[in-house]
Write an enzyme that holds these catalytic residues in place. Structure first.
Site, PDB file in Angstrom:
ATOM      1  N   GLU A  35       0.692 -13.824   2.156  1.00  0.00           N
ATOM      2  CA  GLU A  35      -0.464 -13.364   0.653  1.00  0.00           C
ATOM      3  C   GLU A  35       0.393 -13.715  -0.909  1.00  0.00           C
ATOM      4  O   GLU A  35      -0.682 -14.342  -1.501  1.00  0.00           O
ATOM      5  CB  GLU A  35      -1.035 -11.489   0.661  1.00  0.00           C
ATOM      6  N   GLY A  44      -2.462  -5.889  12.831  1.00  0.00           N
ATOM      7  CA  GLY A  44      -2.139  -7.436  12.733  1.00  0.00           C
ATOM      8  C   GLY A  44      -1.592  -7.285  11.793  1.00  0.00           C
ATOM      9  O   GLY A  44      -1.484  -6.903  10.633  1.00  0.00           O
ATOM     10  N   THR A  75       2.078   1.874  -3.766  1.00  0.00           N
ATOM     11  CA  THR A  75       1.363   2.099  -5.470  1.00  0.00           C
ATOM     12  C   THR A  75       0.163   2.161  -4.455  1.00  0.00           C
ATOM     13  O   THR A  75      -0.244   2.073  -5.810  1.00  0.00           O
ATOM     14  CB  THR A  75       1.855   0.698  -5.719  1.00  0.00           C
ATOM     15  N   GLY A 100       0.926  -1.258   0.095  1.00  0.00           N
ATOM     16  CA  GLY A 100      -0.047   0.147  -0.618  1.00  0.00           C
ATOM     17  C   GLY A 100       0.873   1.017   0.320  1.00  0.00           C
ATOM     18  O   GLY A 100       0.398   2.174  -0.606  1.00  0.00           O
TER      19      GLY A 100
END
Length: 201
Positions: A93, A59, A31, A28
């Site tokens: 992720e 978190g 970009t 974040g």
């Protein structure tokens, strides 16, 4: 628990249950306000259903909502930027994205934004420094090694680098490839010999 490889029949069932065409993974602070926002807008203009989370994560653990969004996407675009590896959220992720690539045969498109693929593949420059800090911070060195392996793997995939092009040209190239993949997959979801199609063709 080991995950067994999906059968061809189960893979075909996955293609009928996609919720999103694209899942956007990005750092974040790097970009969110520029490149990723512009890429999202360009995808949206092409009616490509894209999942993007503009909210800053709270978190350390990735949210259940994001895990489900990754699982429900045909394609994941991973925007690898200078500070991507400094986020455990982004790294977890990415691990999930590559897991879905193996199990569900999802397409993963790495975008090297202001970084060289070799920096990511061999964890040099900012990527090396970020992982060194994570190694000091976490007692579980095996997880850091898994993150390294994940970065090496994603850097080995066919992706996009900015090169000498302008950013709008760069974005358009990505959108063209995504459009091609999405349209190709939609056609693959249709029966091989659909009734009534031949005469119209």
């Amino acid at each position: 628990m080991a995950v067994q490889a999906a059968s061809s029949s189960s893979l075909s069932s996955f293609t009928r249950w996609w919720i999103y065409d694209v899942f956007l993974s990005f750092r974040g602070e790097d970009t969110c306000q520029n490149f990723t926002a512009h890429l999202h807008q360009a995808l949206d203009r092409k009616k490509i259903n894209t999942y993007i989370d503009y909210k800053l994560p709270r978190g350390e653990e990735i949210s259940e909502e994001l895990l489900k969004a990754i699982e429900s996407s045909r394609i994941s675009i991973v925007v690898l930027s200078k500070n991507y590896a400094s986020s455990t959220w982004c790294l977890d992720e990415l691990m999930k994205i590559l897991e879905c690539k193996k199990i569900k045969q999802q397409k993963v498109l790495p975008v090297f934004y202001d970084v060289n693929p070799t920096e990511v593949r061999h964890q040099r420059e900012g990527f090396g420094k970020a992982l060194a800090k994570l190694k000091e911070r976490f007692k579980d060195e095996s997880k850091v090694e898994r993150w390294k392996a994940t970065l090496t793997e994603v850097a080995g995939l066919s992706g996009f680098t900015l090169g000498d092009r302008t950013e709008p040209e760069f974005i358009q190239e990505i959108v063209r490839e995504v459009s091609r993949l999405v349209n190709h997959k939609y056609l693959n979801d249709v029966a091989k010999h659909p009734v009534g199609m031949e005469s119209r063709v």
